[in-house]
Design an enzyme around this catalytic site. Structure first.
Site, short mmCIF file in Angstrom:
data_model
loop_
_atom_site.label_atom_id
_atom_site.label_comp_id
_atom_site.label_asym_id
_atom_site.label_seq_id
_atom_site.Cartn_x
_atom_site.Cartn_y
_atom_site.Cartn_z
N HIS A 177 -5.12 1.49 -8.53
CA HIS A 177 -4.00 2.42 -8.49
C HIS A 177 -3.08 2.31 -9.71
CE1 HIS A 177 -1.05 -0.63 -7.01
NE2 HIS A 177 -2.08 -1.13 -6.36
N ASP A 179 0.31 3.14 -9.67
CA ASP A 179 1.72 2.85 -9.38
C ASP A 179 1.98 1.36 -9.21
OD1 ASP A 179 0.14 3.18 -6.95
OD2 ASP A 179 2.01 2.84 -5.87
N ASP A 212 -0.77 -6.34 -10.41
CA ASP A 212 -0.96 -5.38 -9.31
C ASP A 212 -0.51 -3.99 -9.71
OD1 ASP A 212 -1.13 -4.10 -6.89
OD2 ASP A 212 0.40 -5.29 -5.90
N GLU A 246 -0.18 3.95 -4.03
CA GLU A 246 -0.80 2.98 -3.14
C GLU A 246 0.24 2.09 -2.48
OE1 GLU A 246 -2.62 -0.84 -1.91
OE2 GLU A 246 -1.03 -0.45 -3.35
N GLU A 247 1.28 1.78 -3.23
CA GLU A 247 2.31 0.87 -2.72
C GLU A 247 3.17 1.50 -1.63
OE1 GLU A 247 2.13 -2.09 -3.39
OE2 GLU A 247 1.30 -2.38 -5.40
N ASP A 275 -12.43 -1.99 -4.77
CA ASP A 275 -11.02 -1.70 -5.02
C ASP A 275 -10.30 -3.03 -5.22
OD1 ASP A 275 -8.58 -0.38 -5.29
OD2 ASP A 275 -8.46 0.28 -3.21
N HIS A 560 4.70 -8.34 -6.63
CA HIS A 560 5.75 -7.79 -5.77
C HIS A 560 7.08 -8.52 -5.88
CE1 HIS A 560 3.45 -4.89 -3.09
NE2 HIS A 560 2.68 -5.23 -4.09
#
Ligand code: NAG
Length: 591
Positions: A177, A179, A212, A246-247, A275, A560
């Site tokens: 992803h 984002d 990520d 995705e987040e 993925d 994160h």
């Protein structure tokens, strides 16, 4: 995202630290929390293990027990072997390292944050930075954009199709992803380097998304660009799907990409899907890689109590708030029953532990005997569940995450509600979880004289007079079933191919050539990825990022949270992994 620091390596032995994602919404509403990747890692080994008789100390070269957590040898491309070796040599050069730094750092510098509750593309201007990101990709990967067909879905969703010469072969599907989770304003001064600087300190690239999941997306594109520079022409089509929220559950991205991907190659039309997901790390004295073969399900349950209002100088014995409190206490007193079940993914994870040198001998013995002995299974379970991470991974969890009630200090609350968040065991279902919650509150509903409705069904007699009401309902979004478990048996060619590829990438990056280097074990994701929308595309779905998930002691990955960073050697190893995967799948016997 929350500003909570994630701690690593502070769990009991046996599991890797979590990559927990928590996306908090604003305005008191939670929308489909996309919570993340917690994966339990465990493993197996090529070596031997004298099961089930020789329960002695660990010896690393005993006869192979093919039944318990079987392992495959490294898988090195053959017909593509010369190209693979040439690319491998390139990847080891300093010049390539600097190229990789530039590629990833450039991507990190574009802040592609996605937020909860964004309005549709075209309405909400916050999506527009993805256009800038696309411009960057176009400039950074000219050959990819010249040679692959690019389809844009809902403006910012990307599908790259690298056409193979043989159209009868099912494509390899890669996903990553664009984002990233937002950077909390108040934490910016805690970053060693600014979060969107892409600063390279000689060892690490710093910034939000460096792990990520820009490492995944840029890792795939870097591998493709290099392969194109070396004139590689795939036999089997390779597809890259890239969502952009995705987040925050993938509603605008992956959910819209899914029908287009389905249209392109059909149901079960892809050979396998890789993925983002867990990586590898050391446990009980061995490195283990844990490709996620399933994801836990998800359910938010709203518990609403309503009872007559009035002046608080004339109160009933229990107000809506008091009743709700009692219900919640009862819920916490009754966690879901959790058992390790033979044949389940978590059981297979436990089996892989027997191949690690530092596992306590009695536990090793019990795991081995668990296959035939109920007593050994329960003993192993008891021991393994001392690790709360493992127990949470096996069972359905409950967490009371929201509560609300009352409007004024002298008014009786006519309503009070709370939301319980469940992560559903891969052995269970949304319906079973609803059923358990419904059952649990029946006796209290009657004790407090409440008329009870759960998920649209009347539980108590509708005509009986009641003091108030108790209503259970799905909060905000529909529940998500646990993902189907991808096959991992002897005949599961995609899983075996992935395992051999992981070993080959790991070994070649370190100049190793033996099969004892690491163990590959199935893993389970306690959160969800974009693959939640891709179940129809293939039954062989793996959530795996070829990166050091343990990230060693004091080093914080920052996924994160503050100080997200990736070692350049790690990123180059990811490129090597994607290169090896594409080449291996290309010459494989997959349909
Ligand atoms: C429940 O509450 C209603 C309304 O206050 C009352 O009429 C009824 O008798 C109560 N039932 C019981 C079993 O206490």
């Amino acid at each position: 995202m929350s500003a909570t620091n994630e701690k690593t390596n502070e769990f009991l032995p046996g599991v890797l630290p979590p990559r927990t994602r928590r996306t908090l919404s604003s305005g008191g509403r939670i929308v489909a929390l996309r919570t993340g990747l917690v994966v339990l890692a465990v493993f197996a080994s090529t070596f031997l293990w004298r099961a089930p008789y020789g329960i002695g100390p660990y010896h690393s070269h005993q006869e192979f027990n093919a039944d318990i957590c079987p392992q495959v040898s490294e898988l090195i491309p053959k017909s593509n072997g010369a190209l693979w070796r040439a690319l491998g040599e390139t990847y080891e050069t300093d010049a390539f390292k600097m190229r990789a730094v530039d590629w990833l750092a450039g991507a990190v510098r574009i802040p592609t944050e996605s937020y909860d509750q964004m309005d549709p593309v075209g309405t909400d201007p916050r999506w527009e930075k993805f256009g800038v990101f696309h411009d960057y990709l176009l400039k950074a990967f000219p050959l990819v954009h010249a040679s692959l067909e690019v389809t844009k879905v809902n403006t910012y969703g990307l599908i790259y199709v690298w056409k193979g010469t043989s159209s009868s072969l099912k494509p390899l599907l890669l996903a990553a992803h664009q984002d990233v989770v937002p950077v909390e304003e108040t934490t910016i001064d805690q970053w060693q380097y600014p979060p969107f600087s892409g600063h390279f300190d000689g060892e690490r690239i710093w910034g939000r998304g460096s792990q990520d999941d820009k490492s995944g997306l840029i890792g795939i594109l870097s591998a493709m660009e290099n392969m194109l520079e070396n004139k590689f022409q795939p036999t089997r089509t390779v597809v890259l799907a890239s969502g952009f929220d995705e987040e925050t559950s993938g509603l605008h991205g992956a959910q819209m990409l899914a029908p287009v991907l389905l249209e392109m190659f059909g149901e079960n039309g892809y050979a396998m899907l890789v993925d983002e997901g867990s990586g590898y790390g050391e446990q009980f004295g061995r490195v283990i890689a844990t490709p996620g073969v399933s994801e836990k399900g998800y359910l938010d349950v709203m518990i609403n109590v309503a009872s007559p209002g009035g002046h608080s100088s004339l109160p009933p014995l229990h107000t809506s708030i008091g009743i709700l409190a009692d219900l919640l206490v009862n819920i916490e007193k009754n966690p879901f029953e959790v058992h390790l079940e033979r044949g389940s993914s978590t059981y297979k994870i436990a089996q892989c532990l027997v191949h690690t040198p530092d596992l306590p001998a009695s536990l090793r013995r019990d795991i081995i005997h668990a296959e035939h002995s109920e007593l050994a299974l329960r003993r192993a379970e008891h021991e393994l569940f001392k690790n709360p991470m493992f127990k949470n991974l096996v069972g359905t969890t409950q967490a009371i995450d929201l509560i609300h009630g009352g409007v004024k200090v002298n008014a009786l609350p006519e309503q009070a509600w709370a939301v319980v968040n469940h992560r559903i065991s891969t052995q269970s279902s949304v319906a079973a979880t609803k059923g358990r919650d419904t059952e649990l509150l029946i006796s209290l509903a009657s004790q407090f004289n409440l008329s009870y409705t759960a998920f649209g069904a009347r539980i108590t007699d509708a005509d009986a007079p009641a003091f108030g009401t108790l209503t259970l309902s799905e909060a905000y979004t529909h529940g998500l079933e646990p993902a189907p478990v991808s096959p991992t048996g002897h005949d599961a060619v995609p899983y075996q191919l992935l395992s051999g590829t992981i070993r080959a990438a790991y070994n070649s990056h370190r100049g190793l050539s033996n099969d004892d280097s690491l163990i590959i074990s199935p893993g389970i994701m306690s959160g969800n990825t974009d693959t939640r929308y891709y179940w129809k595309l293939t039954e062989h779905i793996f959530r795996y990022g070829h990166t050091d998930g343990a990230r060693g002691g004091s080093i914080i990955s920052g996924v994160h949270t503050v100080n997200e960073a990736i070692k350049i050697s790690n990123f180059v190893e990811m490129i090597r992994f994607f290169t090896t995967l594409i080449l291996n799948v290309d010459e494989s016997e997959l349909p």
